[in-house]
Enzyme design. Structure first.
Site, short mmCIF file in Angstrom:
data_model
loop_
_atom_site.label_atom_id
_atom_site.label_comp_id
_atom_site.label_asym_id
_atom_site.label_seq_id
_atom_site.Cartn_x
_atom_site.Cartn_y
_atom_site.Cartn_z
N SER A 65 0.83 -1.20 0.00
CA SER A 65 0.00 0.00 0.00
C SER A 65 0.86 1.25 0.00
O SER A 65 1.96 1.28 0.59
CB SER A 65 -0.90 0.00 1.24
N TYR A 94 -2.28 -0.08 10.08
CA TYR A 94 -2.44 -0.67 8.74
C TYR A 94 -1.16 -0.52 7.93
O TYR A 94 -0.64 -1.49 7.35
CB TYR A 94 -3.61 -0.01 8.01
#
Length: 340
Positions: A149, A174
């Site tokens: 990501s 995350y």
């Protein structure tokens, strides 16, 4: 080829599986249909991905998923209702199939929820991924693509973001789990010679996008003349990437892995077109022909100020070449939204 796709009933995964099946490949889909958002959306994604356009009668979650498994099973497609945290359950999949390459997309997503549930994010995104690598070394699977990501860059001050930039200061659990995956992946590459590419996705949007993400959420709320949450002053910016370009990047990564050995790479998959929150909202308003009702809110913890991908490496290594600009992408998304 026989491909295993984890998270294949999600947004990106369902588009990838549709492409792979169209090309005549065999696909195994592992998805746990979690409650992060309505499981029925994933069922619809799955039906679309295998181009099965029958009316599906919903009743109860477990029954619905087992009906879906029966309905979609074919010579080229197999669906498993499976959590990647369950290594024993995963191993049954590996025992039952010859797997040439794994595309690992399953994860708990989202910056803000990860702040509320950090231990669950660790379990899924780190331990679940390690379960797959452990089984790869047991069953001699040597080709692996892993979704990372753009969040790993945090509030990187250097623009655009390059794969060689330091990424050791994540600002959300995350992001930390995604960076951990890249690091642990290198361990398995080094010890067990698993050829591996980690793809740093930059804010993917398009048909089937999750309903909790900004473009989908804003489009739905504006269409219903409801208030939208507008965080900050509108200057935060994202490198939005249309789903077709992401799928093209994944396919080109697969081809590269199949042709090369001794591979460990990290690649940005972005559009290199930075769009502010203010502009994103304006484009959606203009495309819908409706004005938003804003609820101005402060920036949220964990949100980054700006993302911007340097895609030079992906362009050079795999021939990545995004082709959909933001205005056209939003037009395609809104057309899909109004049809669904």
């Amino acid at each position: 080829m026989n491909y295993l796709v984890t998270g294949g009933s999600g947004f990106i995964g369902s588009h990838l599986i549709e492409q792979l099946l169209t090309e005549g490949h065999s696909v195994i889909n592992i998805d746990n249909f979690d409650d992060f958002y309505d499981y029925r959306i994933k069922i619809k994604n799955t039906l679309d991905s295998v181009q099965h356009f029958s009316d599906f009668q919903f009743s109860e979650k477990t029954e619905d998923i087992h009906n879906l498994i029966s309905l979609t099973r074919s010579d080229l497609y197999t669906l498993y209702y499976q959590d990647i945290r369950d290594k024993n359950g995963l191993e049954e999949v590996f025992k039952n199939h010859k797997i040439d390459l794994i595309i690992h997309l399953a994860a708990l997503a989202g910056v803000r929820p990860s702040i509320e549930r950090p231990l669950e994010y660790e379990e899924v995104n780190i331990r679940g991924t390690q379960n797959l690598w452990e089984l790869c070394q047991i069953y001699n699977i040597k080709k692996f693509i892993c979704a990372s990501s753009s969040s790993v860059y945090g509030n990187n001050q250097k623009i655009p973001f390059s794969e060689s930039d330091p990424v050791d200061q994540p600002i959300s659990p995350y992001a930390a789990t995604k960076r951990s995956g890249e690091i642990l992946g290198h361990v398995y590459h080094h010890l067990y010679h698993i050829d591996m590419i980690h793809l740093r996705f930059f804010t993917v949007y398009g048909p089937r996008q999750r309903p909790d993400l900004a473009i989908h959420k804003f489009t739905a709320l504006i269409s219903e003349y409801k208030e939208i949450p507008f965080y900050g002053d509108g200057t935060t910016a994202r490198d939005y990437t249309y789903i077709d370009d992401i799928i093209d990047g994944i396919r080109k990564s697969i081809i590269y892995l199949e042709k090369h050995s001794k591979v460990y790479e990290i690649l940005n998959l972005g559009e290199s077109e930075v769009i502010t929150l203010e502009k994103m909202l304006s484009v959606i308003e203009n495309t819908l022909g409706k004005s938003a009702i804003r609820k101005n809110l402060p920036l949220q913890p964990g949100d980054v100020q700006k993302t911007n991908a340097d895609i030079t490496k992906a362009r050079t290594l795999i021939g990545y070449k995004p082709a959909t600009n933001f205005q056209n992408g939003i037009k395609k998304f809104v057309e899909w939204f109004l049809r669904k």
